[in-house]
Design a protein around this motif. Structure first.
Motif, short mmCIF file in Angstrom:
data_model
loop_
_atom_site.label_atom_id
_atom_site.label_comp_id
_atom_site.label_asym_id
_atom_site.label_seq_id
_atom_site.Cartn_x
_atom_site.Cartn_y
_atom_site.Cartn_z
N SER A 168 0.84 -1.21 0.00
CA SER A 168 0.00 0.00 0.00
C SER A 168 0.87 1.25 0.00
CB SER A 168 -0.93 0.00 1.22
OG SER A 168 -1.73 -1.17 1.22
N ALA A 181 -4.46 3.12 3.61
CA ALA A 181 -4.00 2.86 4.97
C ALA A 181 -2.77 1.98 4.95
CB ALA A 181 -5.12 2.20 5.77
N THR A 196 -4.28 -4.06 5.02
CA THR A 196 -5.20 -4.11 3.89
C THR A 196 -6.05 -5.37 4.03
OG1 THR A 196 -3.57 -2.98 2.53
CG2 THR A 196 -5.36 -4.10 1.36
N ASP A 212 -4.40 -3.55 -5.13
CA ASP A 212 -3.77 -3.67 -3.81
C ASP A 212 -4.46 -4.88 -3.16
OD1 ASP A 212 -2.25 -3.23 -1.58
OD2 ASP A 212 -3.44 -1.55 -0.82
#
Ligand SMILES: Nc1nc2c(ncn2[C@@H]2O[C@H](COP(=O)(O)OP(=O)(O)OP(=O)(O)O)[C@@H](O)[C@H]2O)c(=O)[nH]1
Ligand SMILES: [Mg+2]
Ligand SMILES: [Zn+2]
Length: 297
Positions: A168, A181, A196, A212
């Motif tokens: 991320s 995040a 994630t 992602d």
């Protein structure tokens, strides 16, 4: 009324479908559930919008490829993110994902992150020697991020790798509009915290589409996703030139006499960790009966 689009995100029973104009939150039709097909992020689908931003998912169009972990479909390339700083990536995890990708004809890029903390050269050297496109980057300093952007532009990629390696963070570095995040790495356990939680396909300003995905941990193994033992040799690209030079045609390249792969290993033409991973995967694959194997995935 029905339209075509791509599933960008799957979350809490909704599939978020992008048709190039807007995003529609779709629920799967009963028919899909009945057919036991799970829609995946990356799927091309037909859907019927209801006019209020919601809709129903009617049909999944044929897939080019599909993966179980990460759960994505229609990917041009997997970008395997690794790190030599905490968490240190076990090469076996890279080799396992790379073998699955190779057996489905999907390209791989090896990207060693956190090179501001540890230069990543020993991991990078293994994969460069094995013939993979290999990069060293830092999401923190931005080093190597432009080269990565070049490799993913105009393509559909999925980022994968163990939790905490910086998937991320790299996406945030690739496109300043994102604020995905990111999480700490436990100093004590030396691993990420699974920040994630869902797969999401993101459109970057450079035109790339990147998924992602949640990081895996070393004990997350889906043994059914493996290739058959006899096919595994073809999933290690650098074994290629030696495969028809072994003394026995059905050579397993584990400990057989007259094995050209073992000879290449002894001469330093094949990296020791790559061969060790092959042997480990070969033994795992041999233990799986065919009927238990995940078909086509
Ligand atoms: N020093 C340094 N820290 C980094 C770098 N990339 C990521 N980090 C840190 O590593 C931690 C984990 O990063 P994430 O981006 O959340 O990792 P992830 O791979 O997305 O993890 P999951 O979502 O759990 O799979 C965060 O504290 C980041 O700030 C880097 O290049 N250098
Ligand atoms: Mg993450
Ligand atoms: Zn052999």
């Amino acid at each position: 009324m029905s339209r075509e689009g791509t599933i960008m995100k799957a979350l809490s029973g909704f599939y978020y479908v992008d048709d190039g104009q807007s995003m529609t939150a779709c629920r799967g039709r009963g028919k899909l559930r009945h057919e036991k097909v799970t829609p995946l992020v990356g799927d091309r689908v037909r859907f019927t919008p209801q006019g209020d931003g919601s809709g129903s998912l009617d049909e999944i169009l044929p897939r080019k490829n599909q993966f179980f972990r990460p759960a994505v479909a229609n990917i041009d390339q997997l970008v395997i993110i690794a790190s030599e700083a905490i968490p240190v990536t076990d090469p076996f995890l890279i080799d396992r994902v790379a073998a699955i990708a190779e057996s489905r004809g999907c390209d791989c890029i090896i990207c060693v992150n956190k090179c501001d903390l540890a230069d990543g050269e020993s991991l990078a050297a293994i994969y460069r020697a094995a013939g993979f496109r290999t990069l060293r980057v830092s999401a923190e300093t931005g080093e190597g991020i432009d080269s990565l952007r070049e490799l993913i532009s105009e393509k559909v990629s999925a980022f994968t790798g163990n939790s905490g390696v910086g998937k991320s963070s790299i996406l945030n570095a690739l496109d300043p509009r994102f604020s995905l995040a990111t999480g700490d790495v436990s100093q004590k356990l030396g691993r990420g915290r699974h920040t994630t939680r869902h797969v999401e396909l993101l459109r970057l300003s450079c035109g790339a589409l990147v998924a992602d995905t949640p990081g895996f941990s070393s004990f997350d193994v889906d043994r059914m996703e493996l290739a058959r033992a006899e096919e595994l040799q073809h999933a290690f690209r650098e074994f290629g030139p030696y495969l028809d030079q072994c003394r026995f045609q059905d050579c397993a390249h584990v400990k057989e006499k007259g094995c050209a792969v073992l000879e290449a290993l002894a001469q330093g033409k094949i990296q020791p960790t790559r061969h060790q991973s092959y042997v480990r995967l070969y033994e795992q694959a041999k233990a799986i009966p065919d009927w238990e194997r995940r078909k086509g995935q």
